[in-house]
Scaffold this motif. Sequence first.
Motif, PDB file in Angstrom:
ATOM      1  N   SER A  28       0.852  -1.193   0.000  1.00  0.00           N
ATOM      2  CA  SER A  28       0.000   0.000   0.000  1.00  0.00           C
ATOM      3  C   SER A  28       0.883   1.236   0.000  1.00  0.00           C
ATOM      4  O   SER A  28       1.982   1.227   0.555  1.00  0.00           O
ATOM      5  CB  SER A  28      -0.861   0.070   1.268  1.00  0.00           C
ATOM      6  OG  SER A  28      -1.518  -1.140   1.484  1.00  0.00           O
ATOM      7  N   PHE A  29       0.368   2.271  -0.633  1.00  0.00           N
ATOM      8  CA  PHE A  29       0.959   3.603  -0.471  1.00  0.00           C
ATOM      9  C   PHE A  29      -0.054   4.398   0.332  1.00  0.00           C
ATOM     10  O   PHE A  29      -1.063   4.854  -0.218  1.00  0.00           O
ATOM     11  CB  PHE A  29       1.183   4.279  -1.831  1.00  0.00           C
ATOM     12  CG  PHE A  29       2.257   3.635  -2.672  1.00  0.00           C
ATOM     13  CD1 PHE A  29       3.600   3.730  -2.309  1.00  0.00           C
ATOM     14  CD2 PHE A  29       1.931   2.961  -3.834  1.00  0.00           C
ATOM     15  CE1 PHE A  29       4.592   3.152  -3.093  1.00  0.00           C
ATOM     16  CE2 PHE A  29       2.919   2.386  -4.620  1.00  0.00           C
ATOM     17  CZ  PHE A  29       4.256   2.478  -4.243  1.00  0.00           C
ATOM     18  N   GLY A  30       0.163   4.547   1.630  1.00  0.00           N
ATOM     19  CA  GLY A  30      -0.818   5.239   2.468  1.00  0.00           C
ATOM     20  C   GLY A  30      -2.155   4.523   2.385  1.00  0.00           C
ATOM     21  O   GLY A  30      -2.253   3.334   2.675  1.00  0.00           O
ATOM     22  N   ASP A  31      -3.176   5.273   1.944  1.00  0.00           N
ATOM     23  CA  ASP A  31      -4.524   4.690   1.841  1.00  0.00           C
ATOM     24  C   ASP A  31      -4.712   3.850   0.587  1.00  0.00           C
ATOM     25  O   ASP A  31      -5.736   3.183   0.433  1.00  0.00           O
ATOM     26  CB  ASP A  31      -5.580   5.812   1.763  1.00  0.00           C
ATOM     27  CG  ASP A  31      -5.626   6.597   3.044  1.00  0.00           C
ATOM     28  OD1 ASP A  31      -5.079   6.097   4.046  1.00  0.00           O
ATOM     29  OD2 ASP A  31      -6.196   7.711   3.032  1.00  0.00           O
ATOM     30  N   VAL A  32      -3.771   3.945  -0.332  1.00  0.00           N
ATOM     31  CA  VAL A  32      -3.939   3.241  -1.612  1.00  0.00           C
ATOM     32  C   VAL A  32      -3.386   1.824  -1.511  1.00  0.00           C
ATOM     33  O   VAL A  32      -2.175   1.610  -1.437  1.00  0.00           O
ATOM     34  CB  VAL A  32      -3.216   3.996  -2.762  1.00  0.00           C
ATOM     35  CG1 VAL A  32      -3.410   3.269  -4.092  1.00  0.00           C
ATOM     36  CG2 VAL A  32      -3.691   5.433  -2.846  1.00  0.00           C
ATOM     37  N   ASP A  33      -4.301   0.842  -1.466  1.00  0.00           N
ATOM     38  CA  ASP A  33      -3.865  -0.558  -1.493  1.00  0.00           C
ATOM     39  C   ASP A  33      -3.568  -0.923  -2.931  1.00  0.00           C
ATOM     40  O   ASP A  33      -4.482  -1.040  -3.747  1.00  0.00           O
ATOM     41  CB  ASP A  33      -4.986  -1.476  -0.981  1.00  0.00           C
ATOM     42  CG  ASP A  33      -5.203  -1.268   0.502  1.00  0.00           C
ATOM     43  OD1 ASP A  33      -4.237  -0.918   1.202  1.00  0.00           O
ATOM     44  OD2 ASP A  33      -6.358  -1.435   0.935  1.00  0.00           O
TER      45      ASP A  33
ATOM     46  N   GLY B 155      -3.012  -4.445 -17.720  1.00  0.00           N
ATOM     47  CA  GLY B 155      -4.001  -3.810 -16.866  1.00  0.00           C
ATOM     48  C   GLY B 155      -4.008  -2.329 -17.119  1.00  0.00           C
ATOM     49  O   GLY B 155      -3.010  -1.772 -17.587  1.00  0.00           O
ATOM     50  N   PRO B 156      -5.121  -1.687 -16.781  1.00  0.00           N
ATOM     51  CA  PRO B 156      -5.219  -0.250 -16.994  1.00  0.00           C
ATOM     52  C   PRO B 156      -4.156   0.515 -16.212  1.00  0.00           C
ATOM     53  O   PRO B 156      -3.566  -0.024 -15.266  1.00  0.00           O
ATOM     54  CB  PRO B 156      -6.614   0.089 -16.456  1.00  0.00           C
ATOM     55  CG  PRO B 156      -7.341  -1.198 -16.403  1.00  0.00           C
ATOM     56  CD  PRO B 156      -6.321  -2.266 -16.188  1.00  0.00           C
ATOM     57  N   ASN B 157      -3.956   1.756 -16.588  1.00  0.00           N
ATOM     58  CA  ASN B 157      -3.039   2.599 -15.827  1.00  0.00           C
ATOM     59  C   ASN B 157      -3.501   2.654 -14.371  1.00  0.00           C
ATOM     60  O   ASN B 157      -4.692   2.730 -14.090  1.00  0.00           O
ATOM     61  CB  ASN B 157      -3.017   4.020 -16.406  1.00  0.00           C
ATOM     62  CG  ASN B 157      -2.370   4.046 -17.774  1.00  0.00           C
ATOM     63  OD1 ASN B 157      -1.469   3.270 -18.043  1.00  0.00           O
ATOM     64  ND2 ASN B 157      -2.842   4.926 -18.641  1.00  0.00           N
ATOM     65  N   GLY B 158      -2.558   2.598 -13.470  1.00  0.00           N
ATOM     66  CA  GLY B 158      -2.871   2.672 -12.049  1.00  0.00           C
ATOM     67  C   GLY B 158      -3.232   1.331 -11.449  1.00  0.00           C
ATOM     68  O   GLY B 158      -3.588   1.235 -10.274  1.00  0.00           O
ATOM     69  N   SER B 159      -3.125   0.248 -12.227  1.00  0.00           N
ATOM     70  CA  SER B 159      -3.539  -1.061 -11.711  1.00  0.00           C
ATOM     71  C   SER B 159      -2.434  -1.754 -10.903  1.00  0.00           C
ATOM     72  O   SER B 159      -2.675  -2.805 -10.322  1.00  0.00           O
ATOM     73  CB  SER B 159      -4.015  -1.961 -12.855  1.00  0.00           C
ATOM     74  OG  SER B 159      -3.016  -2.097 -13.836  1.00  0.00           O
ATOM     75  N   GLY B 160      -1.248  -1.196 -10.886  1.00  0.00           N
ATOM     76  CA  GLY B 160      -0.200  -1.746 -10.020  1.00  0.00           C
ATOM     77  C   GLY B 160       0.951  -2.427 -10.744  1.00  0.00           C
ATOM     78  O   GLY B 160       1.813  -3.032 -10.103  1.00  0.00           O
ATOM     79  N   LYS B 161       1.009  -2.309 -12.046  1.00  0.00           N
ATOM     80  CA  LYS B 161       2.053  -3.014 -12.812  1.00  0.00           C
ATOM     81  C   LYS B 161       3.465  -2.546 -12.419  1.00  0.00           C
ATOM     82  O   LYS B 161       4.336  -3.370 -12.138  1.00  0.00           O
ATOM     83  CB  LYS B 161       1.839  -2.805 -14.321  1.00  0.00           C
ATOM     84  CG  LYS B 161       0.490  -3.289 -14.842  1.00  0.00           C
ATOM     85  CD  LYS B 161       0.350  -3.111 -16.336  1.00  0.00           C
ATOM     86  CE  LYS B 161       0.378  -1.670 -16.805  1.00  0.00           C
ATOM     87  NZ  LYS B 161      -0.726  -0.837 -16.297  1.00  0.00           N
ATOM     88  N   THR B 162       3.638  -1.228 -12.407  1.00  0.00           N
ATOM     89  CA  THR B 162       4.979  -0.707 -12.103  1.00  0.00           C
ATOM     90  C   THR B 162       5.376  -1.054 -10.679  1.00  0.00           C
ATOM     91  O   THR B 162       6.530  -1.424 -10.417  1.00  0.00           O
ATOM     92  CB  THR B 162       5.003   0.824 -12.311  1.00  0.00           C
ATOM     93  OG1 THR B 162       4.625   1.087 -13.659  1.00  0.00           O
ATOM     94  CG2 THR B 162       6.377   1.400 -12.044  1.00  0.00           C
ATOM     95  N   THR B 163       4.450  -0.961  -9.772  1.00  0.00           N
ATOM     96  CA  THR B 163       4.756  -1.283  -8.375  1.00  0.00           C
ATOM     97  C   THR B 163       5.176  -2.749  -8.257  1.00  0.00           C
ATOM     98  O   THR B 163       6.140  -3.081  -7.556  1.00  0.00           O
ATOM     99  CB  THR B 163       3.525  -0.995  -7.480  1.00  0.00           C
ATOM    100  OG1 THR B 163       3.116   0.354  -7.703  1.00  0.00           O
ATOM    101  CG2 THR B 163       3.844  -1.193  -6.011  1.00  0.00           C
TER     102      THR B 163
HETATM  103  P1  ADP Z   1       0.527   1.070 -13.234  1.00  0.00           P
HETATM  104  O1  ADP Z   1       1.981   0.824 -13.445  1.00  0.00           O
HETATM  105  O2  ADP Z   1      -0.328  -0.104 -13.514  1.00  0.00           O
HETATM  106  O3  ADP Z   1       0.057   2.294 -13.962  1.00  0.00           O
HETATM  107  P2  ADP Z   1       1.318   1.832 -10.551  1.00  0.00           P
HETATM  108  O4  ADP Z   1       1.972   0.646  -9.949  1.00  0.00           O
HETATM  109  O5  ADP Z   1       2.194   2.919 -11.073  1.00  0.00           O
HETATM  110  O6  ADP Z   1       0.287   1.356 -11.677  1.00  0.00           O
HETATM  111  O7  ADP Z   1       0.359   2.493  -9.484  1.00  0.00           O
HETATM  112  C1  ADP Z   1      -0.603   1.743  -8.724  1.00  0.00           C
HETATM  113  C2  ADP Z   1      -1.275   2.670  -7.719  1.00  0.00           C
HETATM  114  O8  ADP Z   1      -0.322   3.078  -6.739  1.00  0.00           O
HETATM  115  C3  ADP Z   1      -1.810   3.944  -8.344  1.00  0.00           C
HETATM  116  O9  ADP Z   1      -3.004   4.281  -7.658  1.00  0.00           O
HETATM  117  C4  ADP Z   1      -0.735   4.962  -8.073  1.00  0.00           C
HETATM  118  O10 ADP Z   1      -1.271   6.271  -8.005  1.00  0.00           O
HETATM  119  C5  ADP Z   1      -0.210   4.499  -6.725  1.00  0.00           C
HETATM  120  N1  ADP Z   1       1.210   4.820  -6.536  1.00  0.00           N
HETATM  121  C6  ADP Z   1       2.240   4.366  -7.272  1.00  0.00           C
HETATM  122  N2  ADP Z   1       3.426   4.809  -6.799  1.00  0.00           N
HETATM  123  C7  ADP Z   1       3.135   5.582  -5.730  1.00  0.00           C
HETATM  124  C8  ADP Z   1       3.921   6.329  -4.794  1.00  0.00           C
HETATM  125  N3  ADP Z   1       5.254   6.363  -4.852  1.00  0.00           N
HETATM  126  N4  ADP Z   1       3.270   7.009  -3.815  1.00  0.00           N
HETATM  127  C9  ADP Z   1       1.926   6.977  -3.723  1.00  0.00           C
HETATM  128  N5  ADP Z   1       1.116   6.277  -4.566  1.00  0.00           N
HETATM  129  C10 ADP Z   1       1.707   5.584  -5.550  1.00  0.00           C
END
Ligand code: ADP
Length: 290
Positions: free
Chosen positions: A31-36, A55-63
């Motif tokens: 999670s990033f804060g409130d964002v699971d 997955g759509p943008n924001g779905s967690g791929k990069t994380t």
């Molecule tokens: P994707 O690569 O699929 O576009 P991300 O992994 O970049 O998705 O992001 C997944 C979620 O985590 C999104 O809601 C994004 O805003 C949030 N997020 C990613 N990195 C951070 C960060 N460093 N701090 C806070 N929120 C983050």
Amino acid sequence: MTDDTQSGSEREVSEGRNQTQVLEVEGLGHSFGDVDVFSDLSFSLAEGTVTALVGPNGSGKTTLLRAVLGLLDPDEGRVEIERSPDSGRRIGYLPQSPAFRPAFTVEETLQFYADLLEKEVDVSAVLDRVGLSQVPDRRVDALSGGMTRLLGVGQAILGDPGLVVLDEPTGDLDPRMTEYVFDVVADLADDGMGILLATHNLTGAGEADDVLLLDHGDVVMSGSPADFVARTEAEDFRGAFLELTGGEEGAVSIGGADREGEAVGETDADGAADSAAPSAGVQAPGGDDE
Ligand code: ADP
């Protein structure tokens, strides 16, 4: 390349062999804060196979990629990467926007990174594998976007890592170069590498052995492209993806080039340069020199 619905299951490496797992992800949560971002995410990746992360943008791929790369310490779970016995390098990585020293040539660039590895590397063989063998002396600042991406793939595979992570390897590339990059990726897997790639390109994802579909942090589905098709009313992987993510209109954030047409968000800013790339030295598969 083969039909979307069949190619993943057709790859002979997937069938009937005892394959070594090069990556095991178990119970990953972050999670990033409130964002699971995701919770309890598990999957494994075998040598000689390609897993596409879609997955759509924001779905967690990069994380997820960052957790696999060890750039992010996940809140929960574990990531294990096997080191292949004949390789000094565990993992290779192509970032979304690779940047190299502009005044270096293609060959100097790879040699620079190769010199950082313990194992001796045949740089010209690597150039060959990624289709840049005819432009070793070209300066990096004279490369098209597609060739720069291929150079990035070359950098990622130096030292023959067992696992290669590619973040959007075809983002912003024209359809021809996109197809070429996916062909290079398939060849690398045929040579035994395990490939984890994040992509918006549904044609390329449909040719992977396995697909992991993330949406709002949940694994919507994982399986072969054929499994996706079987689970839906769709006739091909693209249709299955759209059905599972809410249809064409529901998938407005899904961008990227698609060979059948232009998907939402495609940019061809790189197109002219990349279309010219084969005649400038990149050998298209099958000797297509156009
Ligand atoms: P994707 O690569 O699929 O576009 P991300 O992994 O970049 O998705 O992001 C997944 C979620 O985590 C999104 O809601 C994004 O805003 C949030 N997020 C990613 N990195 C951070 C960060 N460093 N701090 C806070 N929120 C983050």
